[in-house]
Scaffold this motif. Structure first.
Motif, PDB file in Angstrom:
ATOM      1  N   VAL A 141      17.787   9.060   0.648  1.00  0.00           N
ATOM      2  CA  VAL A 141      17.737   9.722  -0.667  1.00  0.00           C
ATOM      3  C   VAL A 141      16.678   9.049  -1.548  1.00  0.00           C
ATOM      4  CG1 VAL A 141      19.038  10.046  -2.814  1.00  0.00           C
ATOM      5  CG2 VAL A 141      20.092  10.638  -0.611  1.00  0.00           C
ATOM      6  N   ASP A 142      16.659   7.726  -1.529  1.00  0.00           N
ATOM      7  CA  ASP A 142      15.656   6.970  -2.289  1.00  0.00           C
ATOM      8  C   ASP A 142      14.239   7.362  -1.890  1.00  0.00           C
ATOM      9  OD1 ASP A 142      16.321   5.213  -4.261  1.00  0.00           O
ATOM     10  OD2 ASP A 142      16.867   3.587  -2.895  1.00  0.00           O
ATOM     11  N   LEU A 143      14.029   7.416  -0.582  1.00  0.00           N
ATOM     12  CA  LEU A 143      12.696   7.743  -0.088  1.00  0.00           C
ATOM     13  C   LEU A 143      12.322   9.181  -0.442  1.00  0.00           C
ATOM     14  CD1 LEU A 143      13.022   5.820   3.265  1.00  0.00           C
ATOM     15  CD2 LEU A 143      11.210   5.445   1.567  1.00  0.00           C
ATOM     16  N   ALA A 144      13.310  10.075  -0.375  1.00  0.00           N
ATOM     17  CA  ALA A 144      13.044  11.464  -0.775  1.00  0.00           C
ATOM     18  C   ALA A 144      12.631  11.514  -2.245  1.00  0.00           C
ATOM     19  CB  ALA A 144      14.285  12.326  -0.516  1.00  0.00           C
ATOM     20  N   ALA A 145      13.319  10.740  -3.069  1.00  0.00           N
ATOM     21  CA  ALA A 145      13.002  10.734  -4.508  1.00  0.00           C
ATOM     22  C   ALA A 145      11.584  10.234  -4.753  1.00  0.00           C
ATOM     23  CB  ALA A 145      14.007   9.877  -5.265  1.00  0.00           C
ATOM     24  N   ALA A 146      11.156   9.250  -3.958  1.00  0.00           N
ATOM     25  CA  ALA A 146       9.798   8.721  -4.127  1.00  0.00           C
ATOM     26  C   ALA A 146       8.752   9.776  -3.784  1.00  0.00           C
ATOM     27  CB  ALA A 146       9.607   7.479  -3.254  1.00  0.00           C
ATOM     28  N   VAL A 431      10.391  11.009  10.674  1.00  0.00           N
ATOM     29  CA  VAL A 431      10.353  11.604   9.329  1.00  0.00           C
ATOM     30  C   VAL A 431       9.026  11.323   8.615  1.00  0.00           C
ATOM     31  CG1 VAL A 431      11.412  11.529   7.032  1.00  0.00           C
ATOM     32  CG2 VAL A 431      12.861  11.572   9.068  1.00  0.00           C
ATOM     33  N   PHE A 432       8.579  10.091   8.711  1.00  0.00           N
ATOM     34  CA  PHE A 432       7.380   9.704   7.964  1.00  0.00           C
ATOM     35  C   PHE A 432       6.221   9.481   8.927  1.00  0.00           C
ATOM     36  CE2 PHE A 432      11.121   7.970   5.745  1.00  0.00           C
ATOM     37  CZ  PHE A 432      11.105   8.833   4.655  1.00  0.00           C
ATOM     38  N   PRO A 433       5.073  10.072   8.639  1.00  0.00           N
ATOM     39  CA  PRO A 433       4.687  10.702   7.387  1.00  0.00           C
ATOM     40  C   PRO A 433       4.769  12.231   7.339  1.00  0.00           C
ATOM     41  CG  PRO A 433       2.724  10.313   8.674  1.00  0.00           C
ATOM     42  CD  PRO A 433       3.901   9.894   9.531  1.00  0.00           C
ATOM     43  N   ARG A 457      -5.367   9.003   1.198  1.00  0.00           N
ATOM     44  CA  ARG A 457      -4.298   8.608   0.266  1.00  0.00           C
ATOM     45  C   ARG A 457      -3.105   8.042   1.028  1.00  0.00           C
ATOM     46  NH1 ARG A 457      -2.571  13.135  -2.076  1.00  0.00           N
ATOM     47  NH2 ARG A 457      -4.016  14.493  -0.970  1.00  0.00           N
ATOM     48  N   LEU A 458      -2.865   8.623   2.211  1.00  0.00           N
ATOM     49  CA  LEU A 458      -1.729   8.173   3.020  1.00  0.00           C
ATOM     50  C   LEU A 458      -1.886   6.706   3.438  1.00  0.00           C
ATOM     51  CD1 LEU A 458       0.835   9.471   4.046  1.00  0.00           C
ATOM     52  CD2 LEU A 458      -0.375  10.151   6.121  1.00  0.00           C
ATOM     53  N   SER A 459      -3.102   6.294   3.718  1.00  0.00           N
ATOM     54  CA  SER A 459      -3.293   4.899   4.142  1.00  0.00           C
ATOM     55  C   SER A 459      -2.900   3.954   3.003  1.00  0.00           C
ATOM     56  CB  SER A 459      -4.724   4.659   4.618  1.00  0.00           C
ATOM     57  OG  SER A 459      -5.612   4.814   3.528  1.00  0.00           O
ATOM     58  N   HIS A 460      -3.003   4.425   1.747  1.00  0.00           N
ATOM     59  CA  HIS A 460      -2.516   3.621   0.622  1.00  0.00           C
ATOM     60  C   HIS A 460      -1.007   3.789   0.418  1.00  0.00           C
ATOM     61  CE1 HIS A 460      -6.524   2.496  -0.843  1.00  0.00           C
ATOM     62  NE2 HIS A 460      -6.883   3.710  -0.449  1.00  0.00           N
ATOM     63  N   PHE A 461      -0.507   4.950   0.791  1.00  0.00           N
ATOM     64  CA  PHE A 461       0.919   5.249   0.606  1.00  0.00           C
ATOM     65  C   PHE A 461       1.774   4.465   1.606  1.00  0.00           C
ATOM     66  CE2 PHE A 461       4.619   8.309   0.625  1.00  0.00           C
ATOM     67  CZ  PHE A 461       4.858   8.316  -0.744  1.00  0.00           C
ATOM     68  N   TYR A 462       1.213   4.153   2.770  1.00  0.00           N
ATOM     69  CA  TYR A 462       1.983   3.433   3.798  1.00  0.00           C
ATOM     70  C   TYR A 462       2.572   2.110   3.289  1.00  0.00           C
ATOM     71  CZ  TYR A 462       1.880   6.185   8.082  1.00  0.00           C
ATOM     72  OH  TYR A 462       2.133   7.128   9.042  1.00  0.00           O
ATOM     73  N   PRO A 463       1.742   1.239   2.695  1.00  0.00           N
ATOM     74  CA  PRO A 463       2.338  -0.016   2.200  1.00  0.00           C
ATOM     75  C   PRO A 463       3.424   0.238   1.158  1.00  0.00           C
ATOM     76  CG  PRO A 463      -0.063  -0.084   2.090  1.00  0.00           C
ATOM     77  CD  PRO A 463       0.294   1.297   2.513  1.00  0.00           C
ATOM     78  N   TYR A 464       3.254   1.306   0.384  1.00  0.00           N
ATOM     79  CA  TYR A 464       4.257   1.662  -0.628  1.00  0.00           C
ATOM     80  C   TYR A 464       5.568   2.060   0.060  1.00  0.00           C
ATOM     81  CZ  TYR A 464       6.233   4.054  -4.725  1.00  0.00           C
ATOM     82  OH  TYR A 464       7.036   4.456  -5.746  1.00  0.00           O
ATOM     83  N   GLU A 466       6.453   1.203   3.024  1.00  0.00           N
ATOM     84  CA  GLU A 466       6.978  -0.001   3.680  1.00  0.00           C
ATOM     85  C   GLU A 466       7.677  -0.908   2.671  1.00  0.00           C
ATOM     86  OE1 GLU A 466       3.700   0.337   7.242  1.00  0.00           O
ATOM     87  OE2 GLU A 466       3.326  -1.034   5.572  1.00  0.00           O
ATOM     88  N   SER A 467       7.157  -0.924   1.445  1.00  0.00           N
ATOM     89  CA  SER A 467       7.801  -1.757   0.414  1.00  0.00           C
ATOM     90  C   SER A 467       9.196  -1.234   0.080  1.00  0.00           C
ATOM     91  CB  SER A 467       6.935  -1.790  -0.855  1.00  0.00           C
ATOM     92  OG  SER A 467       7.075  -0.575  -1.583  1.00  0.00           O
ATOM     93  N   MET A 468       9.440   0.044   0.410  1.00  0.00           N
ATOM     94  CA  MET A 468      10.777   0.617   0.178  1.00  0.00           C
ATOM     95  C   MET A 468      11.622   0.558   1.443  1.00  0.00           C
ATOM     96  SD  MET A 468       9.963   3.893  -2.254  1.00  0.00           S
ATOM     97  CE  MET A 468       8.419   4.317  -1.531  1.00  0.00           C
ATOM     98  N   GLY A 469      11.163  -0.160   2.436  1.00  0.00           N
ATOM     99  CA  GLY A 469      11.975  -0.349   3.639  1.00  0.00           C
ATOM    100  C   GLY A 469      11.774   0.704   4.708  1.00  0.00           C
ATOM    101  N   ALA A 470      10.758   1.535   4.581  1.00  0.00           N
ATOM    102  CA  ALA A 470      10.518   2.557   5.606  1.00  0.00           C
ATOM    103  C   ALA A 470       9.477   2.059   6.607  1.00  0.00           C
ATOM    104  CB  ALA A 470      10.028   3.846   4.960  1.00  0.00           C
ATOM    105  N   SER A 471       9.613   2.534   7.844  1.00  0.00           N
ATOM    106  CA  SER A 471       8.644   2.177   8.890  1.00  0.00           C
ATOM    107  C   SER A 471       8.057   3.444   9.480  1.00  0.00           C
ATOM    108  CB  SER A 471       9.322   1.387  10.010  1.00  0.00           C
ATOM    109  OG  SER A 471      10.171   0.405   9.468  1.00  0.00           O
ATOM    110  N   PRO A 472       7.062   4.026   8.803  1.00  0.00           N
ATOM    111  CA  PRO A 472       6.507   5.291   9.291  1.00  0.00           C
ATOM    112  C   PRO A 472       5.785   5.123  10.632  1.00  0.00           C
ATOM    113  CG  PRO A 472       5.218   4.427   7.434  1.00  0.00           C
ATOM    114  CD  PRO A 472       6.436   3.564   7.559  1.00  0.00           C
TER     115      PRO A 472
END
Ligand code: ACM
Ligand code: ZN
Length: 513
Positions: A141-146, A431-433, A457-464, A466-472
């Motif tokens: 849910v958190d990741l969806a909100a982001a 799920v990601f990306p 933009r996605l290459s910048h979004f990846y660390p973001y 990952e900072s939320m605990g996702a492993s795309p």
């Protein structure tokens, strides 16, 4: 180069210069509508009386989901008309703060005006084929909100497990939430959400401007319910919670008044637990073999002057939709459940699969039926990247073939079915990306010619992420070449022989995309 924001804002104007990144000063008089936005920004807010970044929330007159974000020399201003707009402005600001801190640069001076293309932007999660606890659900849910999504469609009932507690029908979880094994592995699997779990998830999602839409899939995909209450099936059973995947012929008996009572009870409980506007009533993949043989179902067809079993399904779906409506909500059904002209016009269709050359879904939408687009060939997240590459998901225009009334489209949703997804790592890889791509389409429309920019933009979004605990999935693997792609599809095909895959392979073989 523009700052890398996902989903891409409608309008972004940058000015020369930047301001230093500092902890945000807690705004003195934020409007109540900014409460969720403030909570989202909490980690960036500094100590009282420190030297910080000034942040102002300003009420403006605009659509509830739109916002304006201005970064000037004197700080940050967020303008919105209501809670969602402030929340989305905060999501954009979080990305900008993260990027600046990571790059060791300042916050760029800029002005963003932003609003979504579609009012419905969803992610569906199947908690049945594999059960995941509420911590995992909340993380998603958190990741969806982001991603500025606003719907979490929770698939809660299936052949392989019933996952939501019922007070009226306790055996649904006592018996129906457990299966002896999965595809011959000999390992029992089970779990369900208590009513308190559900309330917790719903509240967590609401804080993030996300509506949770529960799904009680009917009349098919109910083997777990039948295992608990065999009298609800046409033959009376016995039935067992399914341990394999596929489409099962035992479905709810549409001629049995106890089934209507069951629907009233269970849908009533669901409506009480979920405060949102919608309840999903399934309707997909319901074979009619049992109904054709069942004296009670045949009697219902005669008594109600129905033309046959497809009409009987519409009749039953209409009864379920009436129950949902009596609780002030709207029903959603998968589009393959609409094979009769008698489905109530108020039921929203979720388009996942076309039937035949002239898609019925398009006709329904052209006739005014509100539609959610989840085309399985582009948005099903359980498929390998070799079949559904990131480029393919990103390039898909939800105004699908044959649609003449685009205004019928409420929005988009990407489902994750979990037959072959049993742990968090697999969830994230699937799920990601791709969900990120769909989220951008749902927010600012497909930018088909701008795929390269999305990847940048996605290459910048990846660390973001990952900072939320996702492993795309690794960016190097999301657009596999034909050879790697075919290998992935063959491996997947080896495991999952089903109707969807057959249709898919046919499309690939004949070049019909
Ligand atoms: C579905 O994929 N059966 C909706
Ligand atoms: Zn029957």
């Amino acid at each position: 180069m523009d700052p890398a924001i996902i989903p891409k804002p409608r309008s972004l104007v940058t000015h020369t210069g930047s301001i230093p990144v500092r902890p945000i000063l807690r705004p003195a008089d934020a409007p109540v509508e900014a409460a969720a936005a403030l909570r989202a920004l909490e980690p960036a807010i500094g100590e009282e009386n420190s030297v910080g970044l000034s942040l102002e929330f300003l009420r403006g007159q605009c659509d509830p989901e739109s916002y304006r974000l201005v970064i000037g020399h004197d700080g940050v201003r967020l303008y919105a008309g209501d809670e969602p707009g402030f929340f989305y402005a905060a999501q954009t600001l979080r990305q900008l703060l993260f990027a600046a801190a990571r790059a060791g640069s300042g916050l760029p001076l800029l002005e963003i005006e932003d609003s979504p293309r579609f009012s419905y932007r969803g992610f569906m999660f199947d908690s049945c084929r594999h059960f995941f606890g509420i911590d995992e659900v909340k993380r998603l849910v958190d990741l969806a909100a982001a991603h500025k999504l606003n719907v979490f469609h929770w698939h809660l009932t299936e052949d392989q497990g019933w996952r939501i507690e019922s007070l009226l029908y306790p055996r649904l979880t006592e018996l129906g939430s457990r299966r002896g094994e999965t595809r011959g592995d000999g390992i029992p699997h089970g779990g369900f959400y208590s009513r308190d779990d559900v309330r917790e998830v719903v509240a967590y999602a609401a804080e993030r401007r996300i509506e949770v839409i529960p799904e009680f899939d009917l009349p098919g995909h109910v083997t777990a319910a039948l295992a608990a209450y065999p009298q609800l099936g046409c033959t009376g059973g016995p039935y067992e919670v399914a341990t394999r995947f596929g489409i099962w012929e035992d479905i709810l008996c549409a001629g049995n008044d106890d089934v209507l009572e069951f629907l009233r009870g269970v849908l009533g409980e669901i409506c009480e637990l979920f405060p949102g506007r919608y309840v999903h009533i399934g309707g997909d993949e319901a074979p009619k073999a049992r109904w054709r043989e069942c004296p009670r179902c045949q009697a219902r067809i005669r008594d109600e002057n129905l033309a046959g079993e497809e009409d009987l399904q519409a009749w039953l779906m209409n009864r379920a939709a009436e129950i949902v409506e009596s609780h002030g909500k709207t029903a959603i059904a998968w589009n393959d459940g609409i094979s009769s002209d008698h489905l109530a016009s108020g039921i929203v269709q979720q388009f996942w699969m076309e039937r035949g050359e002239a898609p019925r879904a398009a006709r329904e939408a052209n006739g005014g039926r509100r539609t959610i687009v989840s085309d399985y060939y582009h948005y099903y997240l359980d498929y390998p990247y070799g079949m559904t590459s990131l480029a393919k998901t990103y390039g898909y225009d939800p105004v699908f073939e044959g649609l003449e009334r685009p205004e019928s489209i409420l929005g988009v949703e990407a489902p994750l079915w979990t037959e072959y997804v049993a742990d968090r790592e697999s969830i994230d890889r699937q799920v990601f990306p791709r969900l990120t791509a769909m989220a951008e389409t749902g927010w600012s429309g497909p930018h088909a010619s701008a795929y390269a920019d999305f990847r940048r933009r996605l290459s910048h979004f990846y660390p973001y992420l990952e900072s939320m605990g996702a492993s795309p999935e690794a960016l190097g693997k999301v657009d596999p070449g034909p050879l790697a792609g075919r290998w992935q599809v063959a491996r997947f095909w080896g495991r999952a022989v089903d109707r969807k895959m057959i249709a898919t392979l046919w499309k690939m073989a004949t070049g019909r995309h």
